[in-house]
Enzyme design. Sequence first.
Site, PDB file in Angstrom:
ATOM      1  N   CYS A   2       0.842  -1.198   0.000  1.00 13.66           N
ATOM      2  CA  CYS A   2       0.000   0.000   0.000  1.00 13.66           C
ATOM      3  C   CYS A   2       0.880   1.253   0.000  1.00 13.66           C
ATOM      4  CB  CYS A   2      -0.861   0.007   1.250  1.00 13.66           C
ATOM      5  SG  CYS A   2      -1.737  -1.539   1.524  1.00 13.66           S
ATOM      6  N   ARG A  27       3.368   1.162  -6.422  1.00  9.46           N
ATOM      7  CA  ARG A  27       3.435   0.128  -5.383  1.00  9.46           C
ATOM      8  C   ARG A  27       2.357  -0.926  -5.535  1.00  9.46           C
ATOM      9  NH1 ARG A  27       6.443   2.665  -1.017  1.00  9.46           N
ATOM     10  NH2 ARG A  27       5.507   1.362   0.563  1.00  9.46           N
ATOM     11  N   TRP A  74      -3.605  -2.280  -1.120  1.00  8.84           N
ATOM     12  CA  TRP A  74      -3.471  -3.572  -1.819  1.00  8.84           C
ATOM     13  C   TRP A  74      -4.098  -4.575  -0.874  1.00  8.84           C
ATOM     14  CZ3 TRP A  74       0.281  -7.940  -1.745  1.00  8.84           C
ATOM     15  CH2 TRP A  74       0.217  -8.714  -2.901  1.00  8.84           C
ATOM     16  N   ASN A 100      -0.988   0.590   6.408  1.00  8.19           N
ATOM     17  CA  ASN A 100      -0.274  -0.420   5.600  1.00  8.19           C
ATOM     18  C   ASN A 100       0.015  -1.582   6.517  1.00  8.19           C
ATOM     19  OD1 ASN A 100      -0.146   1.128   3.385  1.00  8.19           O
ATOM     20  ND2 ASN A 100       2.059   1.538   3.452  1.00  8.19           N
ATOM     21  N   GLY A 101      -0.108  -2.807   6.001  1.00  3.05           N
ATOM     22  CA  GLY A 101       0.339  -3.950   6.799  1.00  3.05           C
ATOM     23  C   GLY A 101      -0.806  -4.827   7.245  1.00  3.05           C
ATOM     24  N   GLU A 481      14.615 -16.386 -15.042  1.00  2.00           N
ATOM     25  CA  GLU A 481      14.245 -14.971 -14.980  1.00  2.00           C
ATOM     26  C   GLU A 481      13.510 -14.549 -16.247  1.00  2.00           C
ATOM     27  OE1 GLU A 481      13.918 -12.935 -12.778  1.00  2.00           O
ATOM     28  OE2 GLU A 481      13.872 -10.962 -13.728  1.00  2.00           O
ATOM     29  N   LYS A 485       9.704 -13.070 -16.188  1.00  2.00           N
ATOM     30  CA  LYS A 485       9.347 -11.779 -16.806  1.00  2.00           C
ATOM     31  C   LYS A 485       8.178 -11.939 -17.775  1.00  2.00           C
ATOM     32  CE  LYS A 485      11.839  -8.725 -14.850  1.00  2.00           C
ATOM     33  NZ  LYS A 485      11.699  -9.510 -13.648  1.00  2.00           N
ATOM     34  N   GLU A 488       4.975 -12.570 -15.698  1.00  2.00           N
ATOM     35  CA  GLU A 488       4.427 -11.471 -14.889  1.00  2.00           C
ATOM     36  C   GLU A 488       4.016 -10.283 -15.754  1.00  2.00           C
ATOM     37  OE1 GLU A 488       7.073  -9.610 -12.072  1.00  2.00           O
ATOM     38  OE2 GLU A 488       8.815  -9.943 -13.322  1.00  2.00           O
ATOM     39  N   HIS A 504      13.892 -34.816 -19.712  1.00  2.00           N
ATOM     40  CA  HIS A 504      13.325 -35.643 -18.627  1.00  2.00           C
ATOM     41  C   HIS A 504      11.871 -35.271 -18.360  1.00  2.00           C
ATOM     42  CE1 HIS A 504      17.262 -37.297 -17.833  1.00  2.00           C
ATOM     43  NE2 HIS A 504      17.761 -36.073 -17.853  1.00  2.00           N
ATOM     44  N   LYS A 603       4.576  -4.080  -6.206  1.00  2.00           N
ATOM     45  CA  LYS A 603       6.016  -3.854  -6.311  1.00  2.00           C
ATOM     46  C   LYS A 603       6.742  -4.500  -5.146  1.00  2.00           C
ATOM     47  CE  LYS A 603       9.873  -2.399  -7.911  1.00  2.00           C
ATOM     48  NZ  LYS A 603      10.443  -3.146  -9.047  1.00  2.00           N
TER      49      LYS A 603
HETATM   50  C1  AGP Z   1      10.291  -9.141 -10.072  1.00  2.00           C
HETATM   51  O1  AGP Z   1      10.086  -8.811 -11.466  1.00  2.00           O
HETATM   52  C2  AGP Z   1       8.994  -9.410  -9.392  1.00  2.00           C
HETATM   53  N1  AGP Z   1       8.191  -8.245  -9.408  1.00  2.00           N
HETATM   54  C3  AGP Z   1       9.106 -10.074  -8.039  1.00  2.00           C
HETATM   55  O2  AGP Z   1       9.419 -11.421  -8.292  1.00  2.00           O
HETATM   56  C4  AGP Z   1      10.157  -9.518  -7.052  1.00  2.00           C
HETATM   57  O3  AGP Z   1      11.454  -9.797  -7.517  1.00  2.00           O
HETATM   58  C5  AGP Z   1       9.960 -10.241  -5.704  1.00  2.00           C
HETATM   59  O4  AGP Z   1       8.662  -9.951  -5.240  1.00  2.00           O
HETATM   60  C6  AGP Z   1      10.995  -9.845  -4.652  1.00  2.00           C
HETATM   61  O5  AGP Z   1      10.873  -8.479  -4.355  1.00  2.00           O
HETATM   62  P1  AGP Z   1      12.061  -7.783  -3.495  1.00  2.00           P
HETATM   63  O6  AGP Z   1      13.294  -7.885  -4.334  1.00  2.00           O
HETATM   64  O7  AGP Z   1      11.599  -6.372  -3.292  1.00  2.00           O
HETATM   65  O8  AGP Z   1      12.187  -8.551  -2.227  1.00  2.00           O
END
Ligand code: AGP
Length: 608
Positions: A2, A27, A74, A100-101, A481, A485, A488, A504, A603
């Site tokens: 948030c 965020r 969020w 937040n939280g 990775e 990408k 996501e 396998h 984020k």
């Molecule tokens: C990365 O593209 C993602 N948005 C996500 O996997 C991110 O790397 C993960 O949530 C960890 O976040 P942090 O590095 O802020 O701990």
Amino acid sequence: MCGIVGYVGEQAGLEVVVEGLRRLEYRGYDSAGVAVLDGGRLQVERRAGKLANLEKALAERSLPGTLAIGHTRWATHGPPTDRNAHPHLDAAGAVAVVHNGTIENFEVLVDRLERDGVVMQSDTDTEVVAHLVARAYDGDLAAAVRAVCRELEGSFVLVLAHRDEPDLVVAARRNLPLVIGLGDGENFVGSDVTAFIAHTREARVVEQDQVVEVRRGGVTVTDLDGAVVEGETYHVDWDTDAAEKGGYEFFMLKEIEEQPQAVRDTLGGRLTPEGLVHLDELSMSDEDLRGIEQVFVIACGSSYHSGLIGKYAVERWCRLPVQVEMASEFRYRDPVLGRNTLVIAISQSGETADTLEAVRHARSQRAWVLAVTNTLGSTISRESDAALYTRAGPEVAVASTKAVIAQITAMYLVGLYLSGIRGTRDADEVRAHLRDLQEIPDLIAELLTRMEPVRALAREIADEPRVLFLGRHVGYPIALEGALKLKELAYVSAEGYPAGEIKHGPIALVDQGTPVVVIATRHALQAKLLNNVQEVRARGARTIVLATDGDESAVAHADVLLRIPDTKSLLAPLLTIVPLQVLSAEVARARGLDVDQPRNLAKSVTVE
Ligand code: AGP
């Protein structure tokens, strides 16, 4: 995660707060709201959905007043609806709170309130705070907030206003970030500095279990017992446009372009005149570091992939066993930790709950904890023994790019630093690796000028339902990775595998024309890797091969060949990651998706 903003000053509070919320949009959120104090009345407006929904509702009202609080939520407790959006009020409308939280004991608190006749108006954990503070209020909002915080369990940032206190916003934090913005005749609180950077660059981090009294004339910080706590202010040197898009359609595209500088800045100030590494942030003594017998890397998502790459470097250079663990799993398997253990927690935000809790577990087992994070003053950095800051600058796009490349750079620095202290690599070898590292920013910059074939490829595969990524050795984490990408950003069913593993089982996924991206840059294992390429191609795959400039060995096996500048194989991830970032962003763009704020994602994930 948030977003939170609080303001008291001489400007129109609503405008300041809404602007701050807009800067915090990155965020990730699913509802938003504000409260403005005007003539002894707390006026509240809140809406599910994006900020535009709230602004549309606000356009129909007049909310004057120079004290305001705001929030982008969020959802964690209760669906993202108007009634669950923050701010929340007590029954009499005397107290407004944004949060937040997660308040972990909120059910107990709700039971108590309901037994006293309180009728809850929402499904949230936050609302209990408004009721509790209103009941504790005896003319001193800060005292009431301190009393309630002593009852709360869990993680929270709270920002509150009371209708009878026209010159006071009170905030409190536990485990989540809160920063004070210090102005002239006006003061701010925010989830991070972007909330108020347009108004002031003087900031102060709020520490654990501190309560902030924000007034026009100044700010007072106390502990939960009311004792005043002094603290350091710092100057925010991020340019405003560093948090703006700078002419790019998406923050992510801008941040991809910023990667050469992210590597330069992460290396900057950490190389000695003799060409070696010096990490004065690592507060552990050389003796402690020589006593390390095992290393764990804990992280989530892309940061986990950075850790997988770092593993190869640290094991190679330091001859230390390195286990890379998803933070959400780490502490539940009761790992064998101790003073002989170095735990490296990688986190861009420094607030990821899974990683934070893993850090706490490691500390409880007396392991040394080094945070590798991009966020100054973040909770993970402050709860670790030491923090090595990646200097990627603000990363706004949810999909992490420049922070990841800075993390990988930081891991190389840690490996080289440790190898020098432990004597597993001599100074000349360390210097040679550092010279190779220092060439990387220019190689990335040059590589970024070659992205048109990648953009064309993205348009060609934009409708593909499935894409596979293959790699060996350090190419394998890059395959992971690249797949993450594409998942996501473009919501494509993408998977990354070690190339040797494809036969396998996963090769059954290969159908006629299935795109298979292969990281096949120059490497000792390349011949085996090209055999894997032939295996998938023989079954109809469309092979997209990343190959080193001048290396002709992959040409015969590639339907699409993407060239990568030459570097040492161990450093190649700093280059091979780049076209995969561009590919995923461009597929998302081709699909008409929000590249910066993909669906369902935030984020920073501050809930477990
Ligand atoms: C990365 O593209 C993602 N948005 C996500 O996997 C991110 O790397 C993960 O949530 C960890 O976040 P942090 O590095 O802020 O701990």
